[in-house]
Write a protein that holds these residues in place. Structure first.
Motif, PDB file in Angstrom:
ATOM      1  N   THR A 227       0.844  -1.201  -0.021  1.00  0.00           N
ATOM      2  CA  THR A 227      -0.101   0.109  -0.039  1.00  0.00           C
ATOM      3  C   THR A 227       0.986   1.198   0.035  1.00  0.00           C
ATOM      4  N   PRO A 228       0.481   2.319  -0.315  1.00  0.00           N
ATOM      5  CA  PRO A 228       1.158   3.739  -0.071  1.00  0.00           C
ATOM      6  C   PRO A 228       1.477   3.691   1.423  1.00  0.00           C
ATOM      7  N   HIS A 229       2.850   4.102   1.454  1.00  0.00           N
ATOM      8  CA  HIS A 229       3.226   4.233   2.926  1.00  0.00           C
ATOM      9  C   HIS A 229       2.501   5.406   3.714  1.00  0.00           C
ATOM     10  N   PRO A 230       2.245   5.137   4.824  1.00  0.00           N
ATOM     11  CA  PRO A 230       1.617   5.950   5.912  1.00  0.00           C
ATOM     12  C   PRO A 230       2.495   7.218   6.375  1.00  0.00           C
ATOM     13  N   GLY A 231       3.867   6.996   6.018  1.00  0.00           N
ATOM     14  CA  GLY A 231       4.790   7.816   6.838  1.00  0.00           C
ATOM     15  C   GLY A 231       5.330   7.471   8.161  1.00  0.00           C
ATOM     16  N   ILE A 232       5.831   8.281   8.790  1.00  0.00           N
ATOM     17  CA  ILE A 232       6.266   8.197  10.168  1.00  0.00           C
ATOM     18  C   ILE A 232       5.372   8.844  10.993  1.00  0.00           C
ATOM     19  N   THR A 233       4.635   8.147  11.981  1.00  0.00           N
ATOM     20  CA  THR A 233       3.312   8.895  12.534  1.00  0.00           C
ATOM     21  C   THR A 233       3.667   9.184  14.055  1.00  0.00           C
ATOM     22  N   GLY A 234       5.059   8.870  14.757  1.00  0.00           N
ATOM     23  CA  GLY A 234       5.321   9.229  15.991  1.00  0.00           C
ATOM     24  C   GLY A 234       4.780   8.266  16.980  1.00  0.00           C
TER      25      GLY A 234
END
Length: 257
Positions: A227-234
């Motif tokens: 899937t598209p990466h959600p990024g770094i969310t903390g």
């Protein structure tokens, strides 16, 4: 998304398949043999591929590019990751991908970079470049290009292009923009302890008494799809500065012969 613009000139098994060392890393750096029909030098078409890291803080493994027939699909959004993509995305291990190239006749030519690609600001002070030029050759049956590289400071993230058209004319150049993907094979803990050790070395963010891991952890296994990466969310101890806006990379492809 494509255009004809030019780029400005200006797990410790990291590619155990080929070449240069960085601490515990073994890094790639080779033009892989063309499949079937002779050597690279005898191939009908040559290409220059320039890959650039556009993120503020995410280093990439040495990029791998392949020229291939349309029947090849290195990865596809919505499908489960194959073993080469899983090993790259979780462990920075390109050896299974190199094996795939060498044993797939429809992949007509490929190349792997010499070093990691770090952000242009080089936050870890590594001296590594943010872009690299790769050359590969393939016969006329290769009409598409794919590109993959691990997003090192993620659990199972990678940046890539899936089967984009190669330039058809000599001196024709096209620039693609690649986004980050989640392989769906490992939970996104965002913890340094669950990342490859080089995540600290290449970002300059040292987590005391945390070594990282060179192997996939079965306890974190995730039976998902790409899937598209959600990024770094903390959610973990990774700084949120490791997040990025898309696109994560640019890939300029020029036919040079």
């Amino acid at each position: 998304m494509t255009d004809d613009s030019q780029l400005p000139t200006s797990r410790r098994r990291f590619l155990a398949a080929t070449g240069t060392a960085v601490g515990g890393l073994a890094l790639g750096g080779t033009a892989l043999a063309q499949q079937g029909g002779g050597s690279q030098a005898n191939a009908a078409r040559s290409y220059r591929v320039t890959v650039a890291n556009l993120t503020p803080s995410q280093p990439f493994t040495p990029p791998a590019v392949a020229a291939h027939q349309d029947s090849v699909e290195v990865f596809a959004v919505g499908d489960a990751a194959n073993t080469p993509v899983q090993e790259l995305a979780e462990n920075g291990n390109l050896a299974p991908l190199v094996d795939l190239v060498e044993n797939t006749n429809a992949i007509r030519g490929a190349a792997v970079g010499d070093t990691p690609l770090v952000p242009s600001s080089d936050p870890g002070g590594t001296g590594f470049p943010y872009f690299v030029e790769l050359q590969l050759a393939a016969d006329a049956s290769a009409t598409a290009l794919s590109f993959v590289s691990m997003l090192i400071a993620t659990n199972d993230g990678f940046v890539g292009l899936d089967t984009v058209p190669l330039p058809t004319r000599v001196n024709m150049s096209v620039t693609y923009y690649a986004q980050g993907y989640d392989a769906g094979t490992e939970q996104n803990t965002e913890e340094f302890a669950d990342l490859v050790p080089e995540a600290q070395e290449l970002t300059g963010e040292v987590s005391p008494d945390v070594d990282g891991t060179a192997e996939s952890n079965p306890e974190l296994a995730e039976d998902g799809v790409i899937t598209p990466h959600p990024g770094i969310t903390g959610t973990g101890d990774l700084p949120t500065e490791f997040d990025w806006d898309e696109p994560a990379a640019s890939v300029q492809v020029e036919r040079i012969s």
